[in-house]
Scaffold this active site. Structure first.
Site, PDB file in Angstrom:
ATOM      1  N   GLU A  12       0.809  -1.216   0.000  1.00  0.00           N
ATOM      2  CA  GLU A  12       0.000   0.000   0.000  1.00  0.00           C
ATOM      3  C   GLU A  12       0.847   1.274   0.000  1.00  0.00           C
ATOM      4  O   GLU A  12       0.385   2.321  -0.460  1.00  0.00           O
ATOM      5  CB  GLU A  12      -0.976  -0.023   1.201  1.00  0.00           C
ATOM      6  CG  GLU A  12      -2.031  -1.114   1.040  1.00  0.00           C
ATOM      7  CD  GLU A  12      -2.918  -1.308   2.256  1.00  0.00           C
ATOM      8  OE1 GLU A  12      -4.112  -1.581   2.078  1.00  0.00           O
ATOM      9  OE2 GLU A  12      -2.421  -1.217   3.397  1.00  0.00           O
ATOM     10  N   GLY A  78     -12.484  -4.084   1.212  1.00  0.00           N
ATOM     11  CA  GLY A  78     -13.505  -4.948   0.641  1.00  0.00           C
ATOM     12  C   GLY A  78     -14.774  -4.132   0.425  1.00  0.00           C
ATOM     13  O   GLY A  78     -15.161  -3.335   1.291  1.00  0.00           O
ATOM     14  N   MET A 172      -9.401  -3.157   7.854  1.00  0.00           N
ATOM     15  CA  MET A 172      -8.926  -3.624   9.149  1.00  0.00           C
ATOM     16  C   MET A 172      -8.129  -2.587   9.954  1.00  0.00           C
ATOM     17  O   MET A 172      -7.495  -2.946  10.939  1.00  0.00           O
ATOM     18  CB  MET A 172      -8.075  -4.900   8.952  1.00  0.00           C
ATOM     19  CG  MET A 172      -8.853  -6.017   8.278  1.00  0.00           C
ATOM     20  SD  MET A 172      -7.903  -7.535   7.991  1.00  0.00           S
ATOM     21  CE  MET A 172      -7.630  -8.093   9.662  1.00  0.00           C
ATOM     22  N   GLU A 173      -8.161  -1.313   9.521  1.00  0.00           N
ATOM     23  CA  GLU A 173      -7.354  -0.308  10.230  1.00  0.00           C
ATOM     24  C   GLU A 173      -8.033   1.046  10.426  1.00  0.00           C
ATOM     25  O   GLU A 173      -7.771   1.740  11.426  1.00  0.00           O
ATOM     26  CB  GLU A 173      -6.016  -0.040   9.491  1.00  0.00           C
ATOM     27  CG  GLU A 173      -5.075  -1.225   9.430  1.00  0.00           C
ATOM     28  CD  GLU A 173      -5.403  -2.185   8.294  1.00  0.00           C
ATOM     29  OE1 GLU A 173      -6.085  -1.755   7.332  1.00  0.00           O
ATOM     30  OE2 GLU A 173      -5.002  -3.354   8.370  1.00  0.00           O
ATOM     31  N   ASP A 196     -11.611  -6.333  -3.358  1.00  0.00           N
ATOM     32  CA  ASP A 196     -12.449  -7.550  -3.336  1.00  0.00           C
ATOM     33  C   ASP A 196     -13.835  -7.170  -2.826  1.00  0.00           C
ATOM     34  O   ASP A 196     -14.052  -6.020  -2.441  1.00  0.00           O
ATOM     35  CB  ASP A 196     -11.817  -8.613  -2.420  1.00  0.00           C
ATOM     36  CG  ASP A 196     -11.686  -8.108  -0.978  1.00  0.00           C
ATOM     37  OD1 ASP A 196     -10.606  -7.598  -0.633  1.00  0.00           O
ATOM     38  OD2 ASP A 196     -12.669  -8.175  -0.240  1.00  0.00           O
TER      39      ASP A 196
HETATM   40  N1  ADE Z   1      -9.249  -5.258   3.119  1.00  0.00           N
HETATM   41  C1  ADE Z   1      -9.442  -5.547   1.826  1.00  0.00           C
HETATM   42  N2  ADE Z   1     -10.364  -6.521   1.689  1.00  0.00           N
HETATM   43  C2  ADE Z   1     -10.756  -6.856   2.931  1.00  0.00           C
HETATM   44  C3  ADE Z   1     -11.681  -7.793   3.455  1.00  0.00           C
HETATM   45  N3  ADE Z   1     -12.389  -8.592   2.650  1.00  0.00           N
HETATM   46  N4  ADE Z   1     -11.825  -7.877   4.800  1.00  0.00           N
HETATM   47  C4  ADE Z   1     -11.106  -7.072   5.614  1.00  0.00           C
HETATM   48  N5  ADE Z   1     -10.216  -6.172   5.175  1.00  0.00           N
HETATM   49  C5  ADE Z   1     -10.048  -6.053   3.854  1.00  0.00           C
END
Ligand code: ADE
Length: 231
Positions: A12, A78, A172-173, A196
């Site tokens: 990143e 995501g 996640m951050e 995703d």
């Molecule tokens: N970052 C990118 N895709 C993610 C996902 N599916 N879950 C958590 N963090 C992500």
């Protein structure tokens, strides 16, 4: 002006390090910080490692030890909202921790006493991002980002997060960085490009699109720095 730029994973921030080319390196608290000059800006760049704790540590270090006065996050997420496709950009208007749960005591998901469910991003930085998106004709979605210490790869979990937090994307951050910046009164901005759709294909898509989506987010962030530098 000293600006912190964070990612969670090396992929990143790599496009940023390649772009700025020259920097000084300081190792601190088991992490590496890259210092670069860009126009009239002093930049501090780092990736935190994945998850809320590492992200909070890195954000706090950039602010408290290295004296950053604004914090910009660039990375991948995501998608939850159906109008976000792989490679699209989303900027958080506000963020929440979807895995914070003391509902056993009658509190809503994402809430602990003396905290708040949602933390709002800095309006000026949001305005700058809109200006950049308009001038470059780039689709930039504004929405809610939900954060948790889980890689989400299930439609049920994703729908629960959508329903509970009205979130458009998850990662996640972001919310942990938001908590730190909010407490220390530092304007922050969380930008993500979709890697995703947080469903059963998420693991595969993430690996496939991590680099290309990271580049899209980083390149948008550089355009924002141009705008901040001339402001
Ligand atoms: N970052 C990118 N895709 C993610 C996902 N599916 N879950 C958590 N963090 C992500």
């Amino acid at each position: 002006m000293k600006i912190a730029i964070m990612g969670a994973m090396v992929e990143e921030i790599e496009p940023l390090l390649e772009y700025f080319k020259e920097y000084e390196i300081v190792d601190y608290a088991d992490n590496r910080y890259y210092f670069a000059k860009y126009k009239d800006l002093e930049l501090i760049i780092a990736y935190s490692k994945i998850g809320k704790v590492f992200a909070a540590l890195t954000a706090a270090t950039m602010i408290e030890r290295f004296k950053a006065t604004k914090l910009l996050f660039s990375g991948v997420a995501g998608a939850i909202s159906s109008d976000l496709k792989i490679g699209d950009l989303i900027v958080a208007t506000k963020l929440a921790q979807h895995d914070l749960d003391i509902t056993a005591f009658g509190h809503p998901f994402g809430y602990v006493p003396e905290g708040k469910v949602f933390i709002e991003s800095d309006k000026e930085l949001l305005d700058i991002s809109k200006k950049v998106a308009n001038s470059k004709g780039i689709y930039l979605k504004e929405g809610v980002i939900a954060t948790g210490d889980q890689f989400v790869n299930s439609s049920e979990k994703k729908e629960w997060i959508q329903k509970t937090f009205h979130a458009d994307a998850l990662e996640m951050e972001g919310a942990s960085v938001a908590v730190v910046c909010d407490a220390l009164d530092i304007p922050f901005f969380i930008l993500r490009s979709i890697s995703d759709s947080a469903d059963m294909d998420a693991g595969f898509d993430f690996e496939e699109f991590l680099k290309s989506s990271s580049k899209k987010s980083a390149s948008f962030l550089i355009s924002m720095l141009d705008e901040i530098a001339t402001a």
